[in-house]
Design an enzyme around this catalytic site. Structure first.
Site, PDB file in Angstrom:
ATOM      1  N   ASP A  73       8.861   4.029   3.817  1.00 59.81           N
ATOM      2  CA  ASP A  73       8.690   2.905   2.901  1.00 59.81           C
ATOM      3  C   ASP A  73       9.087   3.343   1.497  1.00 59.81           C
ATOM      4  OD1 ASP A  73       6.331   4.561   2.915  1.00 59.81           O
ATOM      5  OD2 ASP A  73       5.284   3.017   1.756  1.00 59.81           O
ATOM      6  N   GLU A 143       3.027   4.949   2.620  1.00 61.82           N
ATOM      7  CA  GLU A 143       2.682   5.896   1.563  1.00 61.82           C
ATOM      8  C   GLU A 143       2.751   5.276   0.176  1.00 61.82           C
ATOM      9  OE1 GLU A 143       2.949   9.259  -1.282  1.00 61.82           O
ATOM     10  OE2 GLU A 143       4.346   7.601  -0.978  1.00 61.82           O
TER      11      GLU A 143
END
EC number: 3.5.1.18
Length: 388
Positions: A73, A143
């Site tokens: 991500d 994250e």
């Protein structure tokens, strides 16, 4: 193609703005599955949060077991018109790869995957030529968001399946200015709280009928933060408490407020646990309040605990691999903010080594292609030494 540049470009072209996956994990699953890894796509969810897709892939069944961790991500690109190329184009200009995630951290993941594939090819498709050893990947899509449905749950899921990790390399962009200058071997813990001081609301013309919390909170801020929390430790700089806002929520000039609040954050080292740190601050507050001031601290929940991987054989082999490729002896650092290494450290020793972080989260995030090639060689060197 399974070289680092090709993998990185394929990952960047997936617009996986956190917590969306947008096909990024599928890119890795296809590559690793074709190389003989057993792959698991695991989705975690929690009320009030988005579902998050994660990937765990492993080859080999025996120890020693080294895992490469990371996240696919990315943060939003911001104003895409400000980029010199498309934020998700994966375009290479004059030997530099551009795109969101090039540094943080799709580029690092691409290098670890390419290095592992090269290592396996040199060892008959196995982590070690005698068939022993295991290599895995722990990849999350959470994250850059709230970090609730990613690594922390994927580690627990793996442990419940009987997975045991001996060591981990997290490919976050650890280097400050040049590839090879820094390995992160730990991080300070993070603890936030709000200092609340109670007063008595009243008219400014009749202060004897009120109790103004503003002067009191000013005194308490100084009392809590003026004296150092410690003077550092062998691996860490000194702990630091910073007040970040003071507010009374009062828009009137003729009203004494009834309450004042001050928010703060502490970055703390291994001189403290979360409990001992809170006790230290509470003791300072009680002493400063005496019998007159009514105040309390509302602590925020925190899963950002301090951790350190102490120098030893694992850090030594990483330093050796980095020196061989870059000609630099990296600093073993515990500086910076938090990362998913704080979760991994509860399961095995972990180090962070990736690309240079100067352009992460910026417009025109980018990485020289030569750095991708050199980081791949570093990871190859780590694997060769690890399974020697």
């Amino acid at each position: 193609m399974t070289d680092a540049l090709s993998i990185a470009r394929d990952l960047i072209r997936c617009p996986s703005v956190t917590p969306a996956d947008a096909g990024a994990l599928g890119v890795l699953e296809n590559i690793l599955g074709a190389a003989g890894f057993t792959c698991h796509r695991v989705i975690f969810s929690e009320p009030g949060t988005a579902d998050v897709d994660n990937l765990y892939a492993r080859i080999g069944t025996e120890s020693p077991h080294i895992t490469f961790a990371g996240h696919t991500d990315v943060v939003p690109p911001g104003d895409e018109s400000a980029w010199s190329v498309g934020a998700f184009s994966g375009e290479v200009k004059e030997g530099v790869l551009h795109g969101r995630g090039a540094v943080d951290m799709k580029g690092g993941i691409a290098c670890s995957v390419a290095a592992v594939l090269e290592h396996l090819a040199a060892n008959g498709g196995k982590p070690r030529s005698d068939g022993k050893g295991s290599i895995s990947f722990l990849i999350t899509g959470d994250e850059e968001d709230v970090s609730i449905n990613g690594t922390i749950k994927l580690l627990k899921w793996a442990a419940e399946r009987g997975e045991k990790f001996d060591h981990c390399v997290l490919g976050e962009p650890s280097n400050v200015e040049t590839l090879g200058d820094t390995i992160k071997i730990g991080r300070r813990g993070s603890q936030s709280g709000t200092l609340v001081v109670d007063g008595v609301q009243g008219h400014v013309a009749y202060p004897h009928r009120a109790s103004n919390p503003v002067p009191d909170i000013s005194r308490l801020i100084v009392a809590i933060s003026d004296e150092p929390l410690d003077h550092g430790s062998a691996q860490f700089q000194a702990s630091n408490l910073e007040f970040v806002s003071v507010d009374v929520g009062n828009k009137a000039f003729n009203v004494i407020p009834g309450e004042a609040r001050a928010r703060f954050n502490i970055r703390y080292n291994d001189n403290h646990t979360q409990g001992s740190l809170r006790e230290l601050v509470e003791t300072r507050l009680a002493k400063a309040c005496g019998n007159r001031i009514k105040a309390r601290i509302v602590w925020e929940p925190s899963n950002s605990n301090v951790f350190v991987t102490k120098p030893g054989p694992f850090t030594d082999l990483a330093v050796s691999a980095i020196e061989e490729v870059t000609g630099r002896k990296p600093e073993l650092s515990t500086s910076g903010g938090t990362s998913d290494a704080r979760f991994i450290s509860s399961y095995c020793p972990v180090i962070e080594f990736g690309l240079v972080g100067q352009t992460m989260h910026q417009v025109d995030e980018r990485v020289p292609v030569v750095d991708l090639e050199r980081l791949t060689k570093v990871y190859r060197g780590i694997l060769a030494r690890y399974f020697a």
